[in-house]
Design an enzyme around this catalytic site. Structure first.
Site, PDB file in Angstrom:
ATOM      1  N   LYS A  34       8.282   3.622  54.973  1.00  0.00           N
ATOM      2  CA  LYS A  34       8.379   4.984  54.428  1.00  0.00           C
ATOM      3  C   LYS A  34       7.530   5.071  53.163  1.00  0.00           C
ATOM      4  CE  LYS A  34      11.529   8.361  52.299  1.00  0.00           C
ATOM      5  NZ  LYS A  34      12.924   8.760  52.061  1.00  0.00           N
TER       6      LYS A  34
ATOM      7  N   LYS B 295      10.238   0.857  51.740  1.00  0.00           N
ATOM      8  CA  LYS B 295       9.789   2.140  51.191  1.00  0.00           C
ATOM      9  C   LYS B 295       9.008   1.883  49.907  1.00  0.00           C
ATOM     10  CE  LYS B 295      11.922   6.364  49.222  1.00  0.00           C
ATOM     11  NZ  LYS B 295      13.204   7.088  49.017  1.00  0.00           N
TER      12      LYS B 295
ATOM     13  N   ASP C 205      18.838   5.082  51.114  1.00  0.00           N
ATOM     14  CA  ASP C 205      17.633   4.560  50.472  1.00  0.00           C
ATOM     15  C   ASP C 205      18.056   3.847  49.193  1.00  0.00           C
ATOM     16  OD1 ASP C 205      16.496   6.083  52.496  1.00  0.00           O
ATOM     17  OD2 ASP C 205      14.855   6.829  51.242  1.00  0.00           O
TER      18      ASP C 205
END
Lengths: 232, 232
Positions: B187, B159, B96
């Site tokens: 996400k 995300k 991430d």
């Protein structure tokens, strides 16, 4: 009332900071212009902006401060070393690194100290290394032990906070200053918005202040100084 | 009321996170034990803990998620690449990363996209790359443009947030999901504390959730499921 030597050239106590994720190149230009106008000691910027700030300040007395492991201090040691070294390559003359706070709060002080020492060793001698211990997440004993680790590791400053998780307090600076006992300096950072904040932290023993409100603070000081001179 | 396919195996939607600076080795043990107990998809940890988590989870189905440029996204691109690659070396199967938010808010979308593409290129094909755009700092147009950049750069997920600067909203997830249009997944992360939060974000199109409250959330879901079965 104030110790004049602390206040002499107040502007040079400031690391003028722009450390938000959304900071833009235009913000860096503004930051550097303000730093030149007020002759601040340095600007504090994230690694992606170090080279830009160095270029903008090349004909000034303003230093550029790079950061490493900012703001969590939870990256690998080799990555912290790389960030610090790259900051110096980009022209930073000081590095503000974040210690591993998880190690500090769980009493693994040797690991924290060893990491700081490795970064110190990787940097040229003339580069000033400051170590952020995020004092707001530590109790007083941990602040004392962490400051001792910073001293033993050979850094030049212990620094209260990143500014992302609460601000510096007079109590923290007093603890760090008493523990440092003249062996290293204390930088207060985080939540310093006013001249009153600044003077309280300097009186408690800080010799450097990190703030994004530095121009307003020193303008206020100038106003007061001017008015005092007028009334003499 | 809910799309059953979204809720099938709710536990596997969770990246169970411990990303604070003061996270300790004991916290990582607890996190990994909880992840095994609840069979979460992964644990999300800072780089200094990736190898520890991988070691603790080696006999489980739980993945380990590494981070890069977390949480500001304002380090140099080479440092982001190094962090991502080192995370994979330590055993992370997903990374991430935080995009450069300063570039995004100032319209330098090509630079942001090019950075993501460089990180994608540096990672093995099987590693999932998620890109955090810190949607709370962007307007809707910037969220759309940033999501397109994430798609073009070849990442697998966009995300919403790091969790350090406000939480994911249904509006953000809707915007990202509509823009993604099935090309990448979404996400949601940040401020997800309850089952209600989780279901709302999943309904809006998220397929993965980042939370540190994951155990309480899935226990609540289990209670409700059990009570529904009893009443049949």
């Amino acid at each position: 009332m104030f110790n004049d030597s602390i206040l002499h050239d107040l502007n040079r106590r400031f690391d003028h900071a722009a450390l938000h994720s959304e900071t833009t190149e235009a913000d860096i230009h503004r930051l550097c212009n303000e730093a030149i106008t007020h002759n601040f000691y340095s600007v504090a910027v994230n690694p992606i902006w170090t080279a830009t700030a160095v270029s903008l300040l090349k004909n000034s007395d303003v230093q550029v401060l790079g950061v490493s492991g900012f703001p969590l201090g939870a990256i690998r040691t080799d990555s912290k070393i790389d960030e610090a070294v790259r900051g110096v390559e980009d022209g930073a003359t000081e590095i503000d690194m974040v210690a591993n706070i998880g190690w500090i709060v769980s009493g693994q002080m040797n690991r924290a100290e060893s990491e700081i020492a490795m970064i110190r060793k990787a940097l040229p001698k003339e580069v000033v290394l400051k170590v952020i211990i995020e004092a707001g997440k530590l109790d007083t004993d941990q602040q004392i032990t962490a400051t001792k680790a910073v001293i033993h590791a050979g850094a030049q400053f212990v620094k209260t906070c990143t500014g992302f998780f609460g601000g510096a307090t007079v109590d923290q600076v007093t603890t760090l200053h008493n523990t440092a006992n003249g062996q290293i300096e204390v930088k207060a950072s985080g939540g310093i918005r006013t001249l009153e904040d600044s003077l309280a932290l300097l009186k408690a023993g800080a010799t450097r202040l990190g703030s994004s409100a530095s121009p307003a603070i020193v303008r206020k000081w100038q106003e007061i100084s001017n008015s005092m001179h007028k009334n003499l």
